[in-house]
Structures are given as structure tokens and as C-alpha cells.
Design an enzyme around this catalytic site. Structure first.
Site, PDB file in Angstrom:
ATOM      1  N   TRP A 181      43.625  33.183  52.752  1.00  0.00           N
ATOM      2  CA  TRP A 181      43.112  33.195  51.376  1.00  0.00           C
ATOM      3  C   TRP A 181      44.139  32.520  50.468  1.00  0.00           C
ATOM      4  O   TRP A 181      45.335  32.815  50.530  1.00  0.00           O
ATOM      5  CB  TRP A 181      42.880  34.651  50.961  1.00  0.00           C
ATOM      6  CG  TRP A 181      42.395  34.856  49.561  1.00  0.00           C
ATOM      7  CD1 TRP A 181      41.408  34.188  48.913  1.00  0.00           C
ATOM      8  CD2 TRP A 181      42.882  35.842  48.630  1.00  0.00           C
ATOM      9  NE1 TRP A 181      41.233  34.681  47.638  1.00  0.00           N
ATOM     10  CE2 TRP A 181      42.132  35.699  47.438  1.00  0.00           C
ATOM     11  CE3 TRP A 181      43.868  36.826  48.688  1.00  0.00           C
ATOM     12  CZ2 TRP A 181      42.336  36.499  46.323  1.00  0.00           C
ATOM     13  CZ3 TRP A 181      44.073  37.628  47.586  1.00  0.00           C
ATOM     14  CH2 TRP A 181      43.312  37.469  46.414  1.00  0.00           C
ATOM     15  N   ASP A 203      44.982  43.263  54.746  1.00  0.00           N
ATOM     16  CA  ASP A 203      44.200  42.964  53.544  1.00  0.00           C
ATOM     17  C   ASP A 203      42.728  42.943  53.941  1.00  0.00           C
ATOM     18  O   ASP A 203      42.268  42.020  54.615  1.00  0.00           O
ATOM     19  CB  ASP A 203      44.619  41.616  52.954  1.00  0.00           C
ATOM     20  CG  ASP A 203      43.862  41.290  51.664  1.00  0.00           C
ATOM     21  OD1 ASP A 203      43.197  42.191  51.116  1.00  0.00           O
ATOM     22  OD2 ASP A 203      43.917  40.131  51.219  1.00  0.00           O
ATOM     23  N   LYS A 215      33.084  42.913  47.247  1.00  0.00           N
ATOM     24  CA  LYS A 215      32.003  42.349  48.057  1.00  0.00           C
ATOM     25  C   LYS A 215      31.026  43.416  48.519  1.00  0.00           C
ATOM     26  O   LYS A 215      29.814  43.263  48.393  1.00  0.00           O
ATOM     27  CB  LYS A 215      32.584  41.620  49.282  1.00  0.00           C
ATOM     28  CG  LYS A 215      33.665  40.585  48.982  1.00  0.00           C
ATOM     29  CD  LYS A 215      33.189  39.444  48.127  1.00  0.00           C
ATOM     30  CE  LYS A 215      34.174  38.291  48.080  1.00  0.00           C
ATOM     31  NZ  LYS A 215      35.480  38.585  47.491  1.00  0.00           N
TER      32      LYS A 215
END
Length: 443
Positions: free
Chosen positions: A168, A249, A285
Site C-alpha cells: 500500500w 495491517d 471496507k
């Protein structure tokens, strides 16, 4: 009241004149001087994803397709407010005891406690043995930042964070901004469009002992490629032998496979093996609460006689860091999530909502692969369905990506990553045909 006398007006004019005189003699250089000249504060480049979104918005084509967005869209290309979120919102609005007082520094307990159970497992040894602590954060980004800040201040091992190549985009900035070094480990194989597992293992074995290893437990961003559970076990053995510190994460629990436990399996395995670790958790999300910034940070210490004392000390320092950063976390998103997580009926409905989102994305993977193969598009396309979660690394080159944008108004990141949520029954033929044409022309 009498008007001011001429004498009083004239008595003030010398002062005004002096001020005007001073103003007229201020150097233009002094007037425009700054403490932040270009060589000190250079113009930063625009964030690539936000730049892509801006370009897409400015495109007037009726055939434009946004495959760059990192948020779920329904089959009409619209944001989807989860039905269970609407119900939770209704419950909150009708609660006569609802107020807008400050949350505790660590967050609201009815949220953080259930968030911990959700990702660590309700029967986790870390929770049973009281060697875990949780802190509500500004979504997953805030959790990563809090963890980075804690390690920057207190970790005495090798202060380099090893992260997957690619990862990311924000990871390197977050750790770099707190003064920790960053390095890559191989992850994505361009030959297979899958996992470079041997390269990954070799890099972890070669890293200095007690390095920090950043891991995506599910739906790897940006590749959509995940290790199998057996591969996770191999990695755990290497990380244990090297005394590395695993930093998880997790932005997509339940959103990847549709199964909450399956998506958290890697984290739970590491904790069962007695690892000391931290876990960053996002509810953006899987609840569709993107702008509400609901997240959680969990620290877990290893088992032992001093575990309870250790985690108490860690919690005290995390509270100080939180206090100095944001003071108190926001309420709304956490209240929505807590309402659902604490109600068995709503929880079951949420799981159904997760299956709806993950199921639509899986279906789009099947449909895209099927179309490309029927068109005879050069190359192999099984990686589209082998990968999981919101994103897919297509294997398209930067040149091909640019042609898709210029000629077909299809927007994706320059490394060929697409958001599967941007595909729907109305645009998938256009996307498949465009990819086919661009790939064939580049042969």
C-alpha cells in the site's frame, strides 16, 4: 454629541503619518519573505490515486470506467450503504440517551472489545490471558501510524520495517515520517502474477535479527495475492527463528473471502504460536464506513508470568501517544460498528452483507477472466481469479495502462492494478474488449 474638534483630529495625524511612512519603507523582500522557501519546502507531487480520481472526474466520455477507486461500488457503480449500517444508524438516532460527549482516550469499550474478538478470535489465548490491549484509531491508517509511532519510540530491535514489494502506497510514508527505516521483501512475481514465496522467505531469512516485518493478513493491497495458511506457517517459523517482530495491517477482514475467521487466520495462528505482535484493523471496507474513520489498534505481548504487567505498561504509553495525537477518537463510526458487533441478529445480517460484497467481486473476477479467454487475449488470465479481495494486479504494462486511459477512457493505476469493485455488468464488456485490443496491439 459634538463632532470631534479639529485640534483632536490633527493631534492624531502625526502618528498616522509615521505609520504610513514606516509602511512605505518596508523592504519588498522583507514583506514577501518566508521561512519556507522552495529549497526547504519543495512542491510535493500529487498523490497518484487522488490524481487519477481527479482525471477520471474531468473526463466527459460516457464510456469512462473507474478501476482505480479503493471503495466498494454496487452493480450500478454507486456507493453502497450496507443495509445493516442503516439499521444501526436508526437505532442510534432513536436512542434517547445518545450524547456527543468525548469518548475515552482508548475509545469506546463496547467497540474496542468486540473489535479485538473479531480479529483475534473470541477464544484467543491473548484475550483469555489478558495480554492484549486495544486502542480505537482513525481507521486503519491511524492504527498503522499509532503502531509506527510506538515502535519508533520504544522498539530496540533492528529499526527497519520490511514491507512487501509492492505494498500500500501509504506504508512507506507512515513509517518514514516517524523516523523508521524501510526496506522491501520480494512479494509479487511478474512471471506468474502470483506470490514470489521463495523470494519472500529468503529476504526474511536474510534480514537482520529482530527486524520489523509488515504483513497483510488477507486481500493483499495492491496485488490481491495471499499466502496459503501452510505458507503462513512457514513464514511464522522463519520470523520466530529470526526473532523478527510481525506487524499486521488488516484492512479487508470479511471483505476478502466473505468469511471473517478465514480472513483473520494468519493473525490468529501467529498469536497461538506465542508471538508478540501488533494488529491494525480497519472498518472502512467491511462496513462501508470509509469517511467515518473507524479503526482499532491491538498490541499483543507474548505469554509469560510478566505478560499482564507488560501489556499494562504498553497500554499506558499508547494512551499517552493517542492523547498527544488526537486526544479522543471519533464516535459515530465506532458506534455503528459496536451496535452491529454486539447484537447477534445484526451481526448475522452484517455477515450476509459481507458475502454480498465479496460475492459480487468474485463474480466480476470470473466474468472478466472468462471474457478475456473467449476473446483469445494473449497471455494467461487465471491470476484474475486466483487473486482475492478488492484489487487485482492484471500484469498490464504502464504503456498499456496509458493506452487504455487515452483511447478507451478506462482508468487504473499505472502499475496495472485494478479495483474489481469498479467492474459491473454494464461496463465489463467494454473493459474486456479494450484490454484485448491493447494487449494484441502490443504483441
Amino acid at each position: 454629541m459634538a463632532p470631534p474638534s479639529s485640534s483632536s483630529s490633527s493631534s492624531s495625524s502625526p502618528s498616522l503619518a509615521r505609520l504610513n511612512n514606516i509602511a512605505n519603507h518596508i523592504s519588498p523582500v522583507m514583506a514577501s519573505a518566508t521561512n519556507f522557501p522552495p529549497d526547504t519546502v519543495p512542491q510535493a507531487p500529487e498523490d497518484a490515486l487522488f490524481g487519477l480520481a481527479r482525471a477520471y472526474k474531468a473526463d466527459t466520455s460516457s464510456n469512462k470506467v473507474d478501476l482505480g477507486i479503493g471503495a466498494y461500488r454496487d452493480d450500478n457503480a454507486k456507493p453502497w450503504v450496507l443495509p445493516v449500517v442503516k439499521k444501526a444508524d436508526e437505532i442510534l438516532r432513536n436512542n434517547p440517551e445518545l450524547n456527543h460527549e468525548y469518548a475515552p482516550i482508548a475509545g469506546i469499550p463496547e467497540f474496542t472489545s468486540k473489535a479485538a474478538e473479531l480479529i483475534l478470535g473470541a477464544d484467543s489465548p491473548a484475550l483469555k490471558e489478558k495480554r492484549a490491549t486495544s486502542m480505537q484509531t482513525i481507521s486503519g491508517t491511524g492504527a498503522v501510524h499509532l503502531g509506527a509511532l510506538f515502535l519508533a519510540k520504544f522498539y530496540k530491535g533492528n529499526r527497519t520495517v520490511y514491507m512487501s514489494n509492492p505494498t500500500w502506497a501509504n506504508h512507506k510514508q507512515i513509517f518514514g515520517n516517524v523516523g523508521l527505516g524501510v526496506a522491501d521483501y520480494p512479494y509479487f512475481s511478474k512471471k506468474t502474477n502470483g506470490l514470489d514465496f521463495e523470494g519472500m522467505k529468503s529476504a526474511m531469512q536474510g534480514a537482520p535479527d529482530r527486524s520489523i516485518i509488515l504483513l497483510h493478513p488477507c486481500a493483499h493491497n495492491p496485488t490481491g495475492v495471499d499466502p496459503t495458511l501452510d505458507q503462513w506457517k512457514e513464514l511464522a517459523a522463519i520470523i520466530s527463528k529470526k526473532k523478527h517482530f510481525p506487524f499486521f495491517d488488516c484492512a479487508y477482514q470479511g471483505f476478502a473471502s466473505g468469511n471473517l475467521a478465514q480472513d483473520a487466520a494468519a493473525i490468529r495462528y501467529f498469536i497461538e504460536q506465542g508471538f508478540e505482535t501488533v494488529v491494525c484493523q480497519s472498518f472502512a471496507k467491511n462496513f462501508g464506513l470509509y469517511g467515518e474513520r473507524a479503526g482499532c489498534f491491538h498490541a499483543v505481548t507474548g505469554p509469560g508470568a510478566e505478560a499482564s504487567t507488560t501489556i499494562t505498561r504498553i497500554a499506558s504509553q499508547l494512551a499517552i501517544l493517542q492523547r498527544s495525537e488526537i486526544s479522543n477518537p471519533p464516535l459515530y463510526g465506532a458506534r455503528i460498528a459496536a451496535t452491529v458487533l454486539n447484537d447477534p441478529k445484526l451481526f448475522a445480517e452484517w455477515e450476509d452483507n459481507l458475502r454480498t460484497m465479496s460475492g459480487r467481486i468474485i463474480n466480476m473476477r470470473d466474468e472478466l477472466r472468462s471474457r478475456l479467454e473467449k476473446l483469445g487475449t494473449p497471455g494467461t488470465w487465471n491470476h484474475i481469479t486466483d487473486q482475492i479481495g478488492m484489487f487485482s494486479f492484471t500484469g498490464l504494462s504502464e504503456t498499456q495502462v496509458q493506452k487504455l486511459r487515452d483511447e478507451f477512457h478506462i482508468y487504473m493505476t499505472k502499475n496495472g492494478r485494478i479495483s474489481m469493485a469498479g467492474l459491473n455488468t454494464r461496463n465489463i464488456d467494454h473493459v474486456a474488449n479494450a484490454i484485448n485490443e491493447v494487449v494484441k496491439k502490443s504483441q
